[in-house]
Design an enzyme around this catalytic site. Structure first.
Site, PDB file in Angstrom:
ATOM      1  N   GLU A 186      -8.887  -2.179   1.779  1.00 19.24           N
ATOM      2  CA  GLU A 186      -8.907  -3.433   1.146  1.00 19.24           C
ATOM      3  C   GLU A 186      -7.973  -3.347  -0.118  1.00 19.24           C
ATOM      4  O   GLU A 186      -8.443  -3.957  -1.206  1.00 19.24           O
ATOM      5  CB  GLU A 186      -9.884  -4.132   0.881  1.00 19.24           C
ATOM      6  N   GLY A 187      -6.850  -2.461  -0.486  1.00 22.90           N
ATOM      7  CA  GLY A 187      -6.151  -2.090  -1.498  1.00 22.90           C
ATOM      8  C   GLY A 187      -6.869  -0.791  -1.889  1.00 22.90           C
ATOM      9  O   GLY A 187      -8.005  -0.748  -2.451  1.00 22.90           O
TER      10      GLY A 187
END
Length: 515
Positions: free
Chosen positions: A411-412
């Site tokens: 998620e990054g």
């Protein structure tokens, strides 16, 4: 093995005393406690017992289909029958329409009990939110009910070989074909890309409708079902990844071979639509870090209170928790779990109040970075406390470390969020100023406010720099540490003697940057 016990009391304390959740206009404290307590009982009795066996057995790919570990299908059926998959879905589409703060608490417990299973199940709320914001009325009516009922699970298909964090390199193509689209391309790292727990799967796919030179402006979002009218869509799982942890969560490589799909929202606005799901996922990942920090402390504190080791100063037998160095590590685990949870809860309440959206945009990456690092750190400390047994699988704190380690990557990656804090976070009107105000709202502790002065000076330096990326790591760590100490100052003020003792230890923590 130390059985999983949901940290219900800690969660309720954080909501009530730190996040001041009663500020929410429609908050029903009794209902929220009932929902959280009920799910905790379900998680302890049904979901958590599958965590160890699922890790050992893992998933397998047979004839193009993913088979989940033994017992997962039955547990999921009970989860769906209990209505948990539709917890936040609107009532008109068969959901419970619970608030997002309560749902976040349920999600933390789910992650602590069985992160692998939570990974496969918990993309549904984000999918529903995406449909509610960007879907047509027909799409909402057709697709939200089976998601809320648990008949379908959901995925988020972004990443491709050569296009991870740089989504402008996405090559998967969508071509209009009458009243629908056909998607062709390859996606990797897709959690729950296939499984045998639900009847069907609702894939949200980022694909290119424009030219490559259009970059992210040429991307659109599509919904792509695993089956259409009982016939398998043209989607193939080509492999499932071998991973360090989360063995019971199938991470799939998928090939779309002209798969039938529907556009969600407008062409060229796919990234904006997908971020609805991604922002939900980033808060969820923050809570996964909290869950692992809490679980690692639970295992380590239980073991340390029972394991005889050495002697006390009076010559009587000692247990591990009698030794100062072990106490230091246990305290750090406890500080991290309680503080990180409070950071997320404060952000969640701000999100639901919707009065300072720029502040929420600032807090989201701060929570993601701090909380995921906290989960890994607590698990690492737990392994050290248990010594040799921490390195073995018997007490499963090593599994906690393996499962937690991904949280700072997906998620990054945390470095990307560091850069977001130091760039967009300082440019977006109301973001950094809102954070500055929030610290003062949380505490008037002189030591914390002195760190805020240091943060203000570094904020000005980063904002004025022509190369803010070079200071992004240090600035993000200072920002997270300031937020962490501010919520702890509030906890110490409203908590018991133990909270005050822990806050004194928090105050002795070294700052993450030289000042």
């Amino acid at each position: 093995m130390v059985p999983f016990a949901a940290p219900v009391d800690d969660i309720l304390f954080s909501l009530r005393k730190v996040a001041d959740v009663d500020r929410l206009p429609d908050w029903d404290d009794e209902l929220a406690e009932g929902v959280i307590t009920h799910f905790a009982s379900f998680a302890e009795g049904v979901i958590a017992p599958l965590d160890e066996s699922g890790d050992a057995q893992g998933c397998r790919l047979e004839n193009g289909r993913v088979r989940m570990p033994d017992g997962f299908g039955d547990a999921y059926s009970q989860l769906a029958e209990g209505g948990w998959q539709g917890l936040t879905a609107p009532e008109q589409f068969g959901g419970m329409q619970a608030d997002h703060v309560t749902a976040a608490c349920v999600s933390e417990i789910f992650s602590g009990a069985n992160h692998s299973m939570q990974m496969v199940c918990n993309l549904v709320p984000g999918a529903i939110s995406t449909l509610m914001r960007f879907g047509t009325e027909d799409q909402k009516s057709a697709y939200i009910p089976p998601l809320a009922e648990g008949r379908w699970l959901a995925t988020m298909c972004l990443t491709e070989p050569g296009a991870g964090s740089d989504l402008g390199r996405v090559r998967t193509k969508a071509v209009q074909d009458g009243d629908h689209y056909k998607i062709t391309g390859e996606k990797i790292f897709i959690s729950g890309g296939d499984q045998d727990m639900s009847e069907g799967i609702f894939h949200l796919v980022l694909a290119r409708t424009g030219a490559m030179e259009d970059g992210v402006k040429g991307l659109s979002l599509f919904l792509c079902l695993s089956e259409n009218d009982g016939i398998r869509n043209d989607i193939t799982v080509t492999r499932i990844e071998e991973k360090l942890g989360l063995h019971a969560s199938p991470t799939c490589q998928m090939s779309f071979d002209g798969a039938r799909a529907e556009l969600v929202g407008a062409e060229g606005q796919g990234l904006m639509a997908m971020f609805t799901m991604m922002n939900h996922a980033r808060i969820d990942v923050s809570l996964q870090g909290v869950a692992h920090a809490s679980r690692a402390y639970q295992v380590a504190s239980t073991y340390a209170a029972d394991r005889t080791q050495g002697r006390k100063s009076d010559g009587s037998p000692a247990v591990l928790s009698d030794h100062p160095d072990v106490c230091r590590m246990l305290d750090e685990q406890r500080m991290l779990a309680l503080g990180a949870r409070a950071m997320v809860h404060v952000a969640m309440v701000e999100m639901d109040l919707d009065a300072r959206p720029a502040l929420v945009d600032f807090l989201t990456p701060v929570c993601k970075v701090f909380c995921t690092d906290a989960g890994t750190r607590s698990a690492d400390l737990g392994m050290q406390i248990l010594g040799g047994y921490g390195y073995l699988t018997e007490y499963r704190v090593s599994q906690t470390w393996r499962d937690a380690r991904i949280c700072s990557i997906y998620e990054g990656a945390n470095g990307i969020h560091d850069l977001t804090i130091a760039t967009r976070g300082l440019k977006l009107p109301g973001a950094a100023d809102g954070f500055d105000d929030l610290i003062g709202e949380l505490t008037d502790d002189a030591a914390v406010l002195a760190i805020r002065d240091t943060w203000r000076a570094m904020r000005a330096e980063v904002a004025a720099s022509a190369t803010p990326a070079e200071m992004a790591y240090d600035f993000a760590r200072l920002t997270g540490e300031l937020y962490f100490r501010a919520v702890w100052a509030k906890m110490a003020k409203v908590g018991d003697d133990e909270m005050q003792r822990l806050f004194a230890r928090v105050q002795r923590r070294p700052l993450p940057v030289l000042v």
